[in-house]
Design an enzyme around this catalytic site. Structure first.
Site, PDB file in Angstrom:
ATOM      1  N   ARG A  66       0.806  -1.225   0.000  1.00 25.06           N
ATOM      2  CA  ARG A  66       0.000   0.000   0.000  1.00 25.06           C
ATOM      3  C   ARG A  66       0.837   1.272   0.000  1.00 25.06           C
ATOM      4  NH1 ARG A  66      -4.278  -3.219   2.531  1.00 25.06           N
ATOM      5  NH2 ARG A  66      -3.439  -3.158   4.624  1.00 25.06           N
ATOM      6  N   VAL A  67       2.045   1.210   0.527  1.00 19.15           N
ATOM      7  CA  VAL A  67       2.824   2.457   0.567  1.00 19.15           C
ATOM      8  C   VAL A  67       4.139   2.367  -0.191  1.00 19.15           C
ATOM      9  CG1 VAL A  67       1.842   3.256   2.721  1.00 19.15           C
ATOM     10  CG2 VAL A  67       3.878   1.852   2.779  1.00 19.15           C
TER      11      VAL A  67
END
Lengths: 181, 512
Positions: B365-366
């Site tokens: 996600r990051v």
């Protein structure tokens, strides 16, 4: 789930204590309870006999009768009768112990075990009691002295979950730890 | 005779000076129950939750339950020598482990004591095992990449420094290998790695340590181990100890990678001691605070703000699933806590796709923000290619007549899968990963037989190492893709000279 001994003892003793205070029978009641505890402590099999289901109830009742008749306080009588009826007579000693804690709290009294390497005389005991009382903020200190040669010297005082350890043995152990650690 | 009485007595005098003759006042309790790694004690009225207690035989315990009449204690050590009626003392401290540079290269247990037989660890620094994670203003977003050295991860699920990326999969799908390879690839990256083995067989841990040593990774790695024969409290505490050791480096501005292998076993250990402590069981008999157990641990992974030295701690927790069931309690919990997951699939693993990363369900996600620019460019369409390949693959099994576009997609897909394969313990530098993926996305591999892909790759790397080192260096230093025409020309040069196994067979026939 049946309640454990500690919970029962706290509950019963609190109720008894409050009712004795209200009716101003605290001192006489406490003396009687101490006597009852002594009987139970001198006859360790008594409490197990009283809860033993193989013995006829009448026999057990006859065993408990002297306590009930002997007690002058109505409330102490009731306590014994009730713990017996509810099958909790084996918790009686704990109940009295808890009662003693409440009693001591009210009178700012503290019980302490004193352990020394050699027996101490009354004057020393008095001084120890006074000093200890000042330190923990109690008006009266009841000492129970024991002799244990293993501590070599100094004094150990045990009271209400605290240990004041001034024994030579502990100090030697600490020095050993400082040097080896 | 090297013993000098004067020197020794001077030393002892010096130490004895520190010794003060004080009356020791200690709060005590009495043990009323002991068993299965936990004890109960009466008294200790002022004990605090999490406080360290000392039993009369010198073993320590930690307060877990505060109840009306007694306290529940987890015993951190040998509980067989504690008996009912023993005295237990308050220490007024909370549990700490030794930390610092001296720990690096060592194998320690959950209490930070060495278990590798290399003598004492000389460090006077300690840190509390349980510590609150850095707050909102202490953090910044993840921006630097953490290269795992695996093509499939660095291209599809990039990990950034300070991220928490879950590695999840069935038993025997290569979860630990992914983690160990990542540690091996951190050589010369100014990273400190911590491998926390929770409930792993001692023989397995031994061989992991051997692997790390063989690849020179023990020079920057700490191994924390709590074996299956240790009591449950030590397994429960192990990841927190590891995190405390990592935090020391993180708060000193360094980068840390910590692997928790694996958190399912830690959850099992915590369930065990919670049940014995008579806490009410919840779903799958785990205690009510099992989510908090994991969330407060993983929250300690962070990328610190510049004010705090910009250090980072990247966490790679591992979770074992049963028969691919990610909807069980612990997997869903940890998936929701982490910043993405690498899903390892047992079917792919057994069909020879290793690392068996499932591109469809693995996400980061990051990490995208932290990915090297060049990699981002060449790997942009990879996920899509793979997805459409898997979709068409099942289709293509029915029909025989396929149009050219579909055929091309299938070809490309098969080659992509092949390129993403990677052997054990052979991490690749990011520039080489970019190179082979560049060759793939620009169609240079389409004409190569699928079984020749890995030979082509090795040849290409050798060729670039020899003739076009400048291009590789440019990717490594700038992170940008070099002039694509130049790169294309160089790859073309090599591919013209490359001879696959099939063509060489033909040559052999022709020669006859």
């Amino acid at each position: 789930m049946s309640l454990d001994e500690m919970t029962v003892a706290k509950r019963y003793s609190k109720a008894l204590f409050e009712v004795l205070v209200e009716n101003e029978e605290l001192e006489s009641g406490y003396e009687e309870l101490k006597q009852i505890r002594l009987v139970f402590q001198d006859n360790p099999q008594l409490s197990s006999v009283l809860t033993n289901a193989t013995l006829a109830e009448s026999e057990r009742k006859s065993l408990i009768a002297p306590f009930i008749e002997g007690a002058t306080s109505k409330y102490v009588k009731n306590l014994i009768q009730m713990t017996f009826d509810y099958g909790r007579i084996n918790y009686l000693v704990s109940i009295i112990n808890q009662f003693e804690i409440l009693y001591n709290e009210k009178n700012h009294t503290i019980h302490a075990d004193v352990i020394t390497a050699v027996a101490i005389d009354d004057a020393q005991e008095k001084r120890l009691a006074d000093e200890f009382g000042k330190r923990v903020g109690a008006e009266k200190v009841i000492l129970n002295s024991k002799v244990d040669e293993d501590i070599l010297g100094g004094v150990i005082m045990k009271s209400a979950g605290k240990i004041f350890d001034g024994s030579l043995q502990t100090k030697l152990n600490q020095i050993r730890r400082t040097l080896l650690g | 005779m090297s013993i000098k009485a004067e020197e020794i007595s001077a030393l002892i005098k010096q130490q004895l000076e520190n010794y003060k003759d004080e009356l020791s006042v200690e709060e005590t309790g009495t043990v009323t129950y002991v068993g299965d790694g936990i004890a109960r004690a009466h008294g200790l009225e002022n004990a605090l939750a999490g406080e360290l207690l000392e039993f009369s035989n010198g073993v320590y315990g930690m307060v877990q339950n505060l109840e009306s009449n007694d306290v529940g204690i987890v015993v951190l050590g040998d509980f067989t020598k504690i008996t009912e009626g023993d005295i237990v003392k308050r220490t007024g401290r909370i549990m700490e482990v030794p930390v610092g540079d001296a720990m690096i290269g060592r194998v320690v247990n959950s209490l930070g004591q060495p278990v590798d037989g290399k003598g004492d660890i000389n460090t006077d620094h300690t840190r509390p095992v349980e510590k609150k994670a850095p707050g909102v203003m202490d953090r910044q977003s993840v921006s630097e990449p953490l290269q795992t050295g695996m093509k499939a991860i660095d291209s599809l699920v990039p990990i950034g420094r300070g991220q928490r990326e879950l590695i999840i999969g069935d038993r025997k799908t290569g979860k630990t290998t992914v983690a160990i390879d990542t540690i091996i690839n951190q050589k010369d990256q100014d990273m400190i790695c911590i491998y926390v083995a929770i409930g792993q067989k001692d023989s397995t841990v031994r061989s992991q340590v051997e692997t790390l040593r063989r690849y020179g990774a023990m020079d920057y790695t700490i191994v924390v181990t709590a074996g299956p024969s240790e009591p449950a409290p030590l397994l429960y505490i192990a990841p927190y100890s590891g995190a405390a050791m990592g935090e020391e480096f993180m708060y000193n501005g360094k980068h840390v990678l910590i692997v928790y292998d694996d958190l399912s076993k830690q959850a099992d250990a915590y369930r065990e001691l919670s049940l014995i402590l008579r806490r009410p069981p919840g779903r799958e008999a785990y205690p009510g605070d099992i989510f908090y157990t994991h969330s407060r641990l993983l929250e300690r992974a962070a990328k610190l703000s510049d004010k705090l030295g910009a250090g980072s701690m990247t966490a790679l927790p591992i979770i074992e699933t049963k028969a691919g069931d990610v909807s069980a309690y612990i997997p869903t919990n940890v998936i929701s806590i982490t910043d993405g997951q690498i899903f390892l699939d047992s079917d792919s693993f057994y069909s020879g796709i290793r690392p068996a990363i499932d591109a469809g369900t693995s996400v980061s996600r990051v990490g995208g923000d932290a990915q090297v620019k060049a990699m981002k460019k060449v790997a942009g369409t990879l996920r899509l290619d793979l997805a459409s390949y898997h979709e068409l693959e099942s289709f293509a099994q029915f029909g025989s007549d396929l149009d050219a576009a579909t055929q091309a997609k299938l070809n490309r897909g098969a080659r992509t899968v092949e390129v993403l394969k990677q052997p054990l313990h052979s991490p690749l530098s990011v520039s080489k990963q970019v190179l082979i993926l560049f060759a793939l996305t620009n169609g240079f591999l389409d004409k190569i037989q699928v079984e020749d892909i890995l030979t082509f790759q090795d040849g290409l790397f050798d060729y670039f190492d020899g003739s076009h080192k400048d291009l590789l260096d440019e990717i490594a230093t700038t992170g940008q893709l070099p002039d694509t025409d130049k790169l294309k020309a160089a790859v073309q040069e090599f591919s013209d000279t490359f001879q696959g196994s099939a063509s060489s067979e033909e040559d052999a026939k022709a020669a006859k």
